[in-house]
Motif scaffolding. Structure first.
Motif, PDB file in Angstrom:
ATOM      1  N   LEU A 172       0.906  -1.183   0.190  1.00 33.19           N
ATOM      2  CA  LEU A 172       0.028   0.067   0.004  1.00 33.19           C
ATOM      3  C   LEU A 172       0.954   1.086   0.102  1.00 33.19           C
ATOM      4  N   ASP A 173       0.773   2.080  -0.883  1.00 29.40           N
ATOM      5  CA  ASP A 173       1.528   3.231  -0.997  1.00 29.40           C
ATOM      6  C   ASP A 173       0.841   4.446  -1.520  1.00 29.40           C
ATOM      7  N   HIS A 174       1.450   5.530  -1.377  1.00 32.95           N
ATOM      8  CA  HIS A 174       0.604   7.099  -1.835  1.00 32.95           C
ATOM      9  C   HIS A 174       0.571   6.947  -3.350  1.00 32.95           C
ATOM     10  N   GLU A 175       1.289   6.324  -4.132  1.00 33.43           N
ATOM     11  CA  GLU A 175       1.292   6.361  -5.349  1.00 33.43           C
ATOM     12  C   GLU A 175       0.225   5.409  -5.946  1.00 33.43           C
ATOM     13  N   GLY A 176      -0.320   4.363  -4.909  1.00 36.61           N
ATOM     14  CA  GLY A 176      -1.238   3.488  -5.449  1.00 36.61           C
ATOM     15  C   GLY A 176      -0.933   2.056  -4.790  1.00 36.61           C
ATOM     16  N   SER A 177      -1.913   1.242  -4.650  1.00 41.62           N
ATOM     17  CA  SER A 177      -1.743   0.061  -4.151  1.00 41.62           C
ATOM     18  C   SER A 177      -1.555  -1.033  -5.314  1.00 41.62           C
ATOM     19  N   THR A 178      -0.550  -2.124  -4.920  1.00 34.41           N
ATOM     20  CA  THR A 178      -0.298  -3.083  -6.105  1.00 34.41           C
ATOM     21  C   THR A 178       0.275  -4.268  -5.585  1.00 34.41           C
ATOM     22  N   SER A 179       0.742  -5.196  -6.324  1.00 35.70           N
ATOM     23  CA  SER A 179       1.535  -6.136  -6.097  1.00 35.70           C
ATOM     24  C   SER A 179       2.793  -6.437  -7.047  1.00 35.70           C
ATOM     25  N   ASP A 180       3.882  -5.901  -6.912  1.00 39.52           N
ATOM     26  CA  ASP A 180       4.888  -6.027  -7.624  1.00 39.52           C
ATOM     27  C   ASP A 180       5.024  -7.477  -8.279  1.00 39.52           C
ATOM     28  N   PHE A 181       5.109  -8.393  -7.605  1.00 42.37           N
ATOM     29  CA  PHE A 181       5.103  -9.729  -8.148  1.00 42.37           C
ATOM     30  C   PHE A 181       4.287  -9.991  -9.180  1.00 42.37           C
ATOM     31  N   ALA A 182       2.931  -9.821  -8.879  1.00 39.55           N
ATOM     32  CA  ALA A 182       1.925  -9.939  -9.922  1.00 39.55           C
ATOM     33  C   ALA A 182       1.990  -9.195 -10.957  1.00 39.55           C
ATOM     34  N   ALA A 183       2.136  -7.820 -11.021  1.00 36.01           N
ATOM     35  CA  ALA A 183       2.326  -6.760 -11.909  1.00 36.01           C
ATOM     36  C   ALA A 183       3.482  -7.480 -12.994  1.00 36.01           C
ATOM     37  N   LEU A 221      -6.105 -10.034 -21.098  1.00 39.05           N
ATOM     38  CA  LEU A 221      -5.239  -9.994 -20.217  1.00 39.05           C
ATOM     39  C   LEU A 221      -3.846  -8.906 -20.690  1.00 39.05           C
ATOM     40  N   SER A 222      -3.682  -8.836 -21.825  1.00 40.52           N
ATOM     41  CA  SER A 222      -2.590  -8.019 -22.312  1.00 40.52           C
ATOM     42  C   SER A 222      -2.755  -6.694 -21.961  1.00 40.52           C
ATOM     43  N   LEU A 223      -3.893  -5.970 -21.735  1.00 42.90           N
ATOM     44  CA  LEU A 223      -4.182  -4.575 -21.310  1.00 42.90           C
ATOM     45  C   LEU A 223      -3.740  -4.312 -20.128  1.00 42.90           C
ATOM     46  N   PRO A 224      -2.995  -3.329 -20.105  1.00 43.06           N
ATOM     47  CA  PRO A 224      -2.362  -2.868 -18.786  1.00 43.06           C
ATOM     48  C   PRO A 224      -3.365  -2.341 -17.625  1.00 43.06           C
ATOM     49  N   SER A 225      -4.610  -1.868 -18.236  1.00 47.68           N
ATOM     50  CA  SER A 225      -5.685  -1.556 -17.248  1.00 47.68           C
ATOM     51  C   SER A 225      -6.488  -2.797 -16.550  1.00 47.68           C
ATOM     52  N   VAL A 226      -6.477  -3.856 -17.470  1.00 48.73           N
ATOM     53  CA  VAL A 226      -7.078  -4.882 -16.912  1.00 48.73           C
ATOM     54  C   VAL A 226      -6.263  -5.763 -16.096  1.00 48.73           C
ATOM     55  N   GLN A 227      -4.840  -5.685 -16.194  1.00 44.14           N
ATOM     56  CA  GLN A 227      -4.100  -6.192 -15.218  1.00 44.14           C
ATOM     57  C   GLN A 227      -4.039  -5.342 -14.161  1.00 44.14           C
ATOM     58  N   LYS A 228      -4.252  -4.286 -14.044  1.00 40.29           N
ATOM     59  CA  LYS A 228      -4.086  -3.424 -12.840  1.00 40.29           C
ATOM     60  C   LYS A 228      -5.428  -3.903 -11.915  1.00 40.29           C
ATOM     61  N   ASN A 229      -6.770  -3.928 -12.928  1.00 34.46           N
ATOM     62  CA  ASN A 229      -7.905  -4.081 -11.958  1.00 34.46           C
ATOM     63  C   ASN A 229      -7.985  -5.571 -11.362  1.00 34.46           C
ATOM     64  N   ILE A 230      -7.462  -6.477 -12.144  1.00 33.23           N
ATOM     65  CA  ILE A 230      -7.350  -7.776 -11.613  1.00 33.23           C
ATOM     66  C   ILE A 230      -6.367  -7.841 -10.428  1.00 33.23           C
ATOM     67  N   ILE A 231      -5.328  -6.913 -10.426  1.00 31.97           N
ATOM     68  CA  ILE A 231      -4.497  -6.986  -9.121  1.00 31.97           C
ATOM     69  C   ILE A 231      -5.334  -6.296  -8.005  1.00 31.97           C
ATOM     70  N   SER A 232      -6.150  -5.270  -8.213  1.00 31.55           N
ATOM     71  CA  SER A 232      -7.194  -4.622  -7.352  1.00 31.55           C
ATOM     72  C   SER A 232      -7.931  -5.759  -6.772  1.00 31.55           C
ATOM     73  N   LEU A 233      -8.462  -6.722  -7.711  1.00 35.02           N
ATOM     74  CA  LEU A 233      -9.430  -7.642  -7.025  1.00 35.02           C
ATOM     75  C   LEU A 233      -8.590  -8.559  -6.157  1.00 35.02           C
ATOM     76  N   LEU A 234      -7.203  -8.928  -6.545  1.00 33.99           N
ATOM     77  CA  LEU A 234      -6.601  -9.672  -5.445  1.00 33.99           C
ATOM     78  C   LEU A 234      -6.249  -9.161  -4.290  1.00 33.99           C
ATOM     79  N   LEU A 235      -5.906  -7.836  -4.446  1.00 35.96           N
ATOM     80  CA  LEU A 235      -5.972  -7.007  -3.215  1.00 35.96           C
ATOM     81  C   LEU A 235      -6.955  -6.828  -2.352  1.00 35.96           C
ATOM     82  N   THR A 440       3.870  -3.552  10.070  1.00 35.07           N
ATOM     83  CA  THR A 440       4.600  -4.318   9.298  1.00 35.07           C
ATOM     84  C   THR A 440       3.895  -5.084   8.316  1.00 35.07           C
ATOM     85  N   LYS A 441       2.395  -5.268   8.462  1.00 39.85           N
ATOM     86  CA  LYS A 441       1.676  -5.783   7.595  1.00 39.85           C
ATOM     87  C   LYS A 441       0.478  -5.119   7.019  1.00 39.85           C
ATOM     88  N   ILE A 442       0.045  -5.440   5.898  1.00 42.86           N
ATOM     89  CA  ILE A 442      -0.992  -4.723   5.228  1.00 42.86           C
ATOM     90  C   ILE A 442      -2.454  -5.118   5.888  1.00 42.86           C
TER      91      ILE A 442
END
Length: 530
Positions: A172-183, A221-235, A440-442
């Protein structure tokens, strides 16, 4: 090789789901190598491996499917001459031997040779060995116990523990929440480059057979925004459903959403045989009921199409999405494409607002405020808003649910024969506790409150508890389905009562009558309001 055959290595039922030493001529192994992502824990493991001395043990530990075997397999062949490896501590050396006995044997051999030992082990097995291992390895057992109990100072200097849990898959960060590994994985899998064997297989399938549901899913799945929205669902699955993300679960998840019979946007919410899909099903955008969403469903059923919707339908045909026959499916499609500029128009933008998840955003904001708190006035102001308007307000409402007419600073304590007792308490954030607390944990953050200057125990706030606090402030009454959260609130109120018992002023209420009793220096009681 066609795309389905290539993607099959991602399935949990594939022999490639667990890493073993394979022939370099194995074609599918080259596909797997392409999508391999080096993680921070692998970087630290390599440092520990190469710096290990003869008396050192390096434990690579975590849970099933998190990627231990991937890392260990990559380095065991190259370093087997200088290091001993115990790749899987759940296995034994022969059928008559238990895994504990196998570890005993490995540790005993290690003490008699001149090579450092590298052990891949589950956290559960670590705990079992600390309890059941042989007496001669008590030194190792003590280190393991110290690690499991987070007593870092008691871990032997020649023992290193690298735990996957200390390398969270989400940030979780100010620039947005993500999973570096999944991305990184999704980008590597779908990058439009002929050096990418998956893309080459996709392109070959389209050129020879035209688009299929599978190739359409790969294109989506190749579309960057789709990848981002899928990662949001995983979060959301991580925060709301407490579902951890492992490498094996992620790969199987991607295989399922690509290779199942339906389009990707339907497969995502199918709840198929995958732990991530089972939880993501709860976030199906087609279950949202707003005026605009309901109007879309009604119009679709009547065969009425908005021009903006028709534009989206026509545009997705270019990537192979043709036969969509339900309003539910189109809502899911728009949800996935809501941030993709090429498919955006006024119609999708109007639906987008209904798909936003303010709860996750609010949780991330408050979590970051606690993580980054440095005691400055601006941060105090922002945190004070959360404590006053959300946390303390909800605690006050919950405490006074049987006495709703009490004033803002008054808290219900007990009831005897129809007479209710209450006290006035000054409840406010404990900024000193927040400053010292750390995160230490999200999955949660600790809220720190003080009552009349008395510090209460930290209160762990998960996203589910935050949602309940917000609902209480809107008039919701917790019930048996909120059992865990109610236990936390009751524990807080017990601490309120401890402070209240020291008060010199007590309020007694019955019906519309109110009495104030003041203990004057333990000499007499002054009663007013009679």
């Amino acid at each position: 090789m066609n795309l389905l055959q290539a993607l099959s290595i991602l399935s949990k039922s594939s022999p490639y789901a667990v890493s073993t030493e394979r022939s370099t001529e194995d074609v599918l192994a080259t596909y797997k190598e392409h999508i391999y992502i080096e993680t921070d824990i692998e970087t630290d493991f390599f440092k520990a491996l190469t710096s290990a001395r003869a008396s050192d043990i390096v434990f690579l530990c975590g849970s099933s499917g998190d990627g231990k075997s991937e890392i260990l397999t990559r380095y065991s062949q190259k370093h087997k001459a200088t290091h001993d490896f115990h790749l899987d501590a759940t296995h034994s050396f022969d059928p008559s031997q238990t895994a504990i006995q196998a570890l005993d044997e490995r540790f005993t051999d290690f003490k008699g040779n001149t090579k450092p030992l590298i052990v891949g082990i589950n956290i559960g097995m670590l705990g079992n060995y600390a309890e059941e291992g042989s007496v001669e390895n008590d030194d190792i057992k003590r280190s393991i116990s110290a690690f499991l109990e987070n007593r870092k100072q008691d871990i032997a200097s020649n023992h290193t523990f690298l735990d996957f849990e200390q390398y969270p898959k989400f940030t979780l960060d100010h620039e947005g929440s993500t999973s570096d590994f999944a991305a990184k994985f999704l980008a590597r899998l779908t990058e439009a480059d002929l050096d990418n064997p998956f893309f080459a297989s996709y392109q070959n399938d389209v050129q020879h057979n035209g688009h299929t549901t599978l190739t359409a899913n790969f294109a989506l799945l190749s579309l960057p925004s789709v990848q981002k929205n899928i990662i949001s669902l995983l979060l959301k699955a991580r925060l709301i459903k407490d579902q951890f993300l492992t490498a094996r679960a992620l790969l199987d998840f991607v295989f399922q959403i690509l290779a199942m019979d339906g389009y990707l946007f339907d497969n995502l919410f199918s709840g198929a045989d995958n732990e991530l899909l089972e939880h993501i099903q709860a976030f199906d955008p087609s279950n949202i009921h707003t005026r605009q969403v309901d109007e879309f469903v009604l119009q679709f059923g009547l065969g009425i199409e908005d021009q903006g919707f028709t534009e989206v339908k026509d545009k997705v045909k270019s990537i192979g999405v043709y036969d969509v026959d339900s309003a539910m499916s189109y809502l899911r499609l728009v949800y996935l494409l809501k941030d993709e500029e090429e498919y955006s128009n006024d119609y999708t933008e109007s639906l987008k607002a209904d798909f936003e998840n303010s709860l996750v955003n609010h949780y991330a904001d408050v979590w970051l405020l606690h993580r980054d708190f440095d005691g400055s006035g601006k941060q105090k102001k922002l945190l004070n808003k959360f404590y006053r308007e959300t946390l303390i307000s909800a605690i006050h409402r919950y405490c006074n649910r049987n006495a709703p007419t009490l004033d803002k600073d008054a808290y219900f304590i007990s009831e005897y024969s129809g007479f209710k007792t209450a006290v006035e308490l000054e409840v406010k954030p404990n900024f000193g506790g927040i400053l010292k607390g750390g995160i230490t944990k999200i999955g949660s953050f600790d809220a720190h409150v003080q009552v009349d200057g008395n510090e209460l125990l930290p209160m762990p706030i998960s996203i589910n508890l935050l949602e309940l606090l917000e609902k209480i402030n809107q008039g919701y009454r917790p019930n048996k389905h909120d059992k865990n959260a109610v236990l936390l609130l009751d524990e807080v109120l017990e601490q309120f009562v401890t402070v209240a018992n020291e008060k010199d002023t007590l309020f007694i209420l019955k019906g519309d009558k109110r009495y104030k009793i003041v203990n004057e220096d333990n000499e007499y009681f002054e009663v007013s309001g009679m």
